[in-house]
Enzyme design. Sequence first.
Site, PDB file in Angstrom:
ATOM      1  N   GLN A 128       0.702  -1.044  -0.019  1.00 33.19           N
ATOM      2  CA  GLN A 128      -0.097  -0.056  -0.147  1.00 33.19           C
ATOM      3  C   GLN A 128       0.738   1.293   0.051  1.00 33.19           C
ATOM      4  OE1 GLN A 128      -2.061   1.479   3.733  1.00 33.19           O
ATOM      5  NE2 GLN A 128      -3.831   1.212   2.593  1.00 33.19           N
ATOM      6  N   GLY A 129       0.604   2.225  -1.075  1.00 32.17           N
ATOM      7  CA  GLY A 129       1.618   3.396  -1.264  1.00 32.17           C
ATOM      8  C   GLY A 129       0.691   4.578  -1.063  1.00 32.17           C
ATOM      9  N   SER A 131       0.876   6.559   2.454  1.00 36.21           N
ATOM     10  CA  SER A 131       1.455   7.691   3.058  1.00 36.21           C
ATOM     11  C   SER A 131       2.546   8.228   2.447  1.00 36.21           C
ATOM     12  CB  SER A 131       2.077   7.308   4.482  1.00 36.21           C
ATOM     13  OG  SER A 131       0.759   6.501   5.304  1.00 36.21           O
ATOM     14  N   SER A 163       4.525  -1.237   4.034  1.00 29.37           N
ATOM     15  CA  SER A 163       4.901  -2.344   4.593  1.00 29.37           C
ATOM     16  C   SER A 163       5.053  -3.276   3.253  1.00 29.37           C
ATOM     17  CB  SER A 163       3.691  -2.744   5.539  1.00 29.37           C
ATOM     18  OG  SER A 163       3.578  -1.910   6.393  1.00 29.37           O
ATOM     19  N   GLU A 246     -14.793  -2.957   5.966  1.00 30.74           N
ATOM     20  CA  GLU A 246     -14.384  -3.171   7.242  1.00 30.74           C
ATOM     21  C   GLU A 246     -15.565  -4.068   7.879  1.00 30.74           C
ATOM     22  OE1 GLU A 246     -12.636  -4.230   9.542  1.00 30.74           O
ATOM     23  OE2 GLU A 246     -13.067  -2.896  10.952  1.00 30.74           O
TER      24      GLU A 246
HETATM   25  C1  LIG Z   1       4.090  -0.127  11.703  1.00 35.48           C
HETATM   26  C2  LIG Z   1       3.446   0.748  10.688  1.00 35.48           C
HETATM   27  C3  LIG Z   1       3.113   0.434   9.569  1.00 35.48           C
HETATM   28  C4  LIG Z   1       2.624   1.228   8.357  1.00 35.48           C
HETATM   29  N1  LIG Z   1       2.225   0.519   7.202  1.00 35.48           N
HETATM   30  C5  LIG Z   1       1.706   1.506   6.249  1.00 35.48           C
HETATM   31  C6  LIG Z   1       1.718   1.151   4.875  1.00 35.48           C
HETATM   32  O1  LIG Z   1       1.826  -0.191   4.465  1.00 35.48           O
HETATM   33  N2  LIG Z   1       1.208   1.827   4.001  1.00 35.48           N
HETATM   34  C7  LIG Z   1       0.913   3.109   4.153  1.00 35.48           C
HETATM   35  O2  LIG Z   1       0.480   3.947   3.390  1.00 35.48           O
HETATM   36  N3  LIG Z   1       1.247   3.729   5.350  1.00 35.48           N
HETATM   37  C8  LIG Z   1       1.559   2.849   6.443  1.00 35.48           C
HETATM   38  N4  LIG Z   1       1.617   3.242   7.879  1.00 35.48           N
HETATM   39  C9  LIG Z   1       1.872   4.715   7.963  1.00 35.48           C
HETATM   40  C10 LIG Z   1       0.786   5.279   8.940  1.00 35.48           C
HETATM   41  O3  LIG Z   1      -0.306   5.127   8.495  1.00 35.48           O
HETATM   42  C11 LIG Z   1       1.218   6.700   9.468  1.00 35.48           C
HETATM   43  O4  LIG Z   1       2.432   6.531  10.247  1.00 35.48           O
HETATM   44  C12 LIG Z   1      -0.082   7.433  10.157  1.00 35.48           C
HETATM   45  O5  LIG Z   1      -0.985   7.714   9.326  1.00 35.48           O
HETATM   46  C13 LIG Z   1       0.565   8.440  11.048  1.00 35.48           C
HETATM   47  O6  LIG Z   1       0.997   9.555  10.068  1.00 35.48           O
HETATM   48  P1  LIG Z   1       2.596   9.990  10.406  1.00 35.48           P
HETATM   49  O7  LIG Z   1       3.546   9.037  10.637  1.00 35.48           O
HETATM   50  O8  LIG Z   1       2.958  11.143   9.126  1.00 35.48           O
HETATM   51  O9  LIG Z   1       2.380  10.993  11.637  1.00 35.48           O
HETATM   52  P2  LIG Z   1       1.714  12.618  11.867  1.00 35.48           P
HETATM   53  O10 LIG Z   1       0.552  12.647  11.238  1.00 35.48           O
HETATM   54  O11 LIG Z   1       2.997  13.555  11.475  1.00 35.48           O
HETATM   55  O12 LIG Z   1       1.469  12.536  13.637  1.00 35.48           O
HETATM   56  C14 LIG Z   1       2.454  13.045  14.430  1.00 35.48           C
HETATM   57  C15 LIG Z   1       1.756  13.301  15.571  1.00 35.48           C
HETATM   58  O13 LIG Z   1       0.732  14.396  15.503  1.00 35.48           O
HETATM   59  C16 LIG Z   1      -0.264  14.023  15.835  1.00 35.48           C
HETATM   60  N5  LIG Z   1      -1.499  14.469  14.823  1.00 35.48           N
HETATM   61  C17 LIG Z   1      -1.337  14.677  13.864  1.00 35.48           C
HETATM   62  N6  LIG Z   1      -2.421  15.174  13.238  1.00 35.48           N
HETATM   63  C18 LIG Z   1      -3.411  15.532  14.404  1.00 35.48           C
HETATM   64  C19 LIG Z   1      -4.656  16.349  14.500  1.00 35.48           C
HETATM   65  N7  LIG Z   1      -5.254  16.615  13.394  1.00 35.48           N
HETATM   66  N8  LIG Z   1      -5.131  16.283  15.781  1.00 35.48           N
HETATM   67  C20 LIG Z   1      -4.424  15.744  16.719  1.00 35.48           C
HETATM   68  N9  LIG Z   1      -3.109  15.307  16.560  1.00 35.48           N
HETATM   69  C21 LIG Z   1      -2.533  15.010  15.407  1.00 35.48           C
HETATM   70  C22 LIG Z   1      -0.454  12.474  15.662  1.00 35.48           C
HETATM   71  O14 LIG Z   1      -1.603  11.772  16.518  1.00 35.48           O
HETATM   72  C23 LIG Z   1       1.115  12.080  16.205  1.00 35.48           C
HETATM   73  O15 LIG Z   1       1.286  11.996  17.389  1.00 35.48           O
HETATM   74  C24 LIG Z   1       2.621   2.643   8.766  1.00 35.48           C
HETATM   75  C25 LIG Z   1       2.720   2.928   9.958  1.00 35.48           C
HETATM   76  C26 LIG Z   1       3.263   2.210  10.989  1.00 35.48           C
HETATM   77  C27 LIG Z   1       3.652   2.706  12.417  1.00 35.48           C
END
Ligand SMILES: Cc1cc2nc3c(=O)[nH]c(=O)nc-3n(C[C@H](O)[C@H](O)[C@H](O)COP(=O)(O)OP(=O)(O)OC[C@H]3O[C@@H](n4cnc5c(N)ncnc54)[C@H](O)[C@@H]3O)c2cc1C
Lengths: 395, 316
Positions: A128-129, A131, A163, A246
Amino acid sequence: MDLQFTDAENSFRLKLRDWLSSVIPQLPHEPHRNDWIGRREYDSMWQRMLFDAGFAGINWPREYGGLGATPTEHLIFLEETERARAPYVGQNFVGLLHAGPTLITEASAEQKAFHLPAILKGEHIWCQGFSEPGAGSDLASLSCRAIRDGDDYVINGQKIWTSFGHTADYCEMLVRTDTDVPKHRGITWLIVPMGLPGMDVRPLRTLEGSTEFCEVFFDEVRVPVANRVGDENDGWRVAMVTLSFERGTAFVSEMLQSMELARDLAQLAKRITRNGVTAWDDAGLRRDIGRICAELDALWALTKRNISQAQRTGLVGPGGNVFKLAYAELRTRLGELAMHLLDRASLSIDDIGDLPTHAHVHGRIHALSLGIAAGTSQVQRNIVAERILGLPKER
Amino acid sequence: MDFELNDDERSLQEGIRSFLTGRCTIDVVRSNEETGGALDRALWQELGAVGVFSLRADGFGMTESVLAFEELGRSLVAGPLVASHLAATRMPAAANGSRIVGLIEPSEPVNIAEHLASLDDLVVVRPEGLFVVNPAEVVGVHAERPLDALTPITAVSHLPQGELIADAATAHIWHRDGMVLTAALQLGLCLASIDLAKQYAMQREQFGRPIGSFQAVKHLLADMLTKAEVTRAAVYAAAVNIDGRGDSTDLMQTARMAKMLAGDSALFCGKAGIQVHGGMGFTWEVDAQRYWKRACVLDTHFGNSDEHAAAFSAAL
Ligand SMILES: Cc1cc2nc3c(=O)[nH]c(=O)nc-3n(C[C@H](O)[C@H](O)[C@H](O)COP(=O)(O)OP(=O)(O)OC[C@H]3O[C@@H](n4cnc5c(N)ncnc54)[C@H](O)[C@@H]3O)c2cc1C
């Protein structure tokens, strides 16, 4: 309301149980945790076995080769496979549970005919691409650019947290096709074969030292327009369609595992002796384990409610939104309790002495990701507050 | 009463901090992961020269020592800092850092030693006294994947009795002082987690604004700071008590208070720091995880927070 299974459901369970008991003992050993190619082969082999036995795509409609099972039968399937310690869906996760269902509702006849059987048979692995470095919680702000050039899209940009990006054959990908409209309206959903010229996949290391996810870089990567699913700029809607698939079953295997882990912890406490008494002699610890086990049982009941709702209405109600929040928090407490009980032994990720350290320490680390992946706990709380309770938005 | 740092205390702490920020940058600390957490002897001697081990041997008190250890924790310095500091009054080579002295409090059901391969001497802290053991004579299995890559561990199968160097009363004091010094390291971890998470919250943007402007993120950081400041008060109080300028004579009870608070707070700040970083927090690259892992390690030193909570209640 009742929690009892029908005769038909029970006979489905028995049929599955029979089959599982005949095949599980003959499975080869699981590959090493960081042998991603080996794990891919193993996961594919298991998927093929399910397919040959008629259990593949349990939740997929019959016309696309699935079993067309109800959410309750899906629950039974997950219960039985967990009980038999069958392999997990593993690298087939995105194909079977995300990309496949999206293709079923949104793809063209040719796209379905080519991709769906290959997913069901375990021949194609999907990733899944979605993020990007700049687009996580705010996914719709994604900027990986696709510009139309004749019969191709030319892609430039980057994805992250993909992933199994290093073993996958195809990527379900969201790209920016229009920069002049509100962010949700300029996104397109593409089927991108992995390994095209100009693509660079670099594994990322998790805090546990594993390389399960990747960064994927795109430099002038050409993808045929024929690989588009849905209309150009309609990709956000296409991506959201999957959510309606879901059925409340997403965490069933994990829940069952956690319930077992918590009960194992109670047994472990009975055999860990310090200063001449067992850890279990401590009333505080017994209370903590009791509370966690009872709360897990309650979440299991909520799982069944969510599944029943999906079965009736096709949608999971508020229970679905609160589930992940409650589960992430509870799994964290379970992990923390286990670490405290193991005490010095918890400083090793692998088993140490004769203690089952790995399950608990890995479980604790896994809990750290539960509050982040697929929507952080902060964002989940916003959704509960704004969409369910109807409170005004912060922004 | 004036429970605020005086000028001497402040300048001592600033001195240690400026040494560490110059010499022990996070890059230096991290580079040790490639050598399996083996300790850098040159650095150890420099730490000795700055006086972190010899502070109390040189006439300073626990108060100054916790101020120094807070900085060591903040900089994530690995190794048997507490052990070498405790040993400094009896072993001059520990005081100047020319020998690396570790300690072990035998644990059940597995006995875990840390940094065994880097140690020159190992002090076994038993209720009946302190015993010195040659680390080369300790038999055990080296763990392939320690939770904290900077804290290599060994499951000990044979620990020699060793040579008695001090009596039960001294062992008791080592245990108590070890709690307070470790609590200071944990306080430093809290502060480092907060610094890093705060920086990220100010610079990372989602939805067109810094994530630190979301109340959910603000509240996480505010909770971290609240825990850290309560912990700071507890650690300083325990230290001042040991120096005889406190408000309690039950030094063990105040030490427990400090170690319990610091253990829980460092674990909380560690995990909250990861949470603020989102997906980045789950990577090896970002240091948030290093603070959390060290918090896990230090919680097991001189008794974890559950043990101290139980012991605290026993005295009520
Ligand atoms: C183990 C793992 C597997 C994953 N696998 C995939 C995958 O296969 N494909 C894919 O596309 N993605 C994948 N992801 C990505 C995942 O969906 C993102 O990490 C997640 O959506 C959070 O985005 P970010 O990491 O950019 O954090 P950010 O959005 O930058 O968040 C940073 C902090 O800010 C807070 N925050 C952000 N916006 C708000 C708001 N509006 N209000 C309050 N707090 C806020 C968050 O809660 C967090 O604490 C994976 C992540 C993990 C950890």
